[in-house]
Design a protein around this motif. Structure first.
Motif: not given
Length: 172
Positions: A50-71
């Motif tokens: 719910n708080d982590t997205l990944v981005i793929e390029d040709n089936g390989i995970i090349v990046g990520l982002t994490r987000f949510g409510e302010a800590r």
């Protein structure tokens, strides 16, 4: 392709954290600390899709982002962008922009009107990136310690009001 992270992505995320930290924080974070990083050490123990997205390029995970409510609990009804990391060989190819756009939409869907993130003051590449994305330097600073060295972080904010037109422009 951008998607929610799964438990099966643990090692891929560890690789992204490990290699991006070693490159992005070179000459900022102590070498001894960076040299001690391994994929295994950097792999998250648990993944919250719910708080982590990944981005793929040709089936390989090349990046990520994490987000949510302010800590920071003083920041009521404000979101936080915890991180965006891309494998260094994929920097400057638009993956960060795509992740930023996706996380902005997710935070808006969660009902936030703005969000913030902390960036190391000496990480000039990240500062330029977030400013290009439309984030505003608040001039609020805090000290964090990484690897035995005190480092300054700067707080950046992004208003989700009027963000859709801005994000459409950068996605073109």
């Amino acid at each position: 392709m951008i998607r929610q992270a799964t438990e099966q992505d643990r090692m891929a995320l560890g690789k992204i954290y490990c290699f991006s930290w070693k490159e992005a924080y070179k000459n900022i974070v102590p070498d001894e600390y960076l040299n001690s990083l391994t994929i295994e050490k950097c792999s998250p123990n648990k993944i919250n899709s719910n708080d982590t997205l990944v981005i793929e390029d040709n089936g390989i995970i090349v990046g990520l982002t994490r987000f949510g409510e302010a800590r920071d609990k003083r920041c009521e009804n404000i979101g936080e962008l915890w991180s965006i990391y891309i494998l260094p060989e994929f920097w400057m190819k638009g993956f960060g922009q795509l992740l930023f756009s996706s996380v902005t939409k997710k935070l808006e869907e969660l009902g936030y009107e703005k969000f913030y993130l902390w960036v190391l003051k000496d990480n000039f590449g990240a500062l330029r990136f977030y400013e290009k994305m439309g984030m505003i330097n608040t001039d609020i600073e805090q000290i964090i310690n990484i690897g035995g060295k005190d480092l300054v972080e700067i707080k950046y904010e992004f208003s989700l009001k009027n963000s859709l037109n801005y994000l459409r422009r950068i996605e073109r």
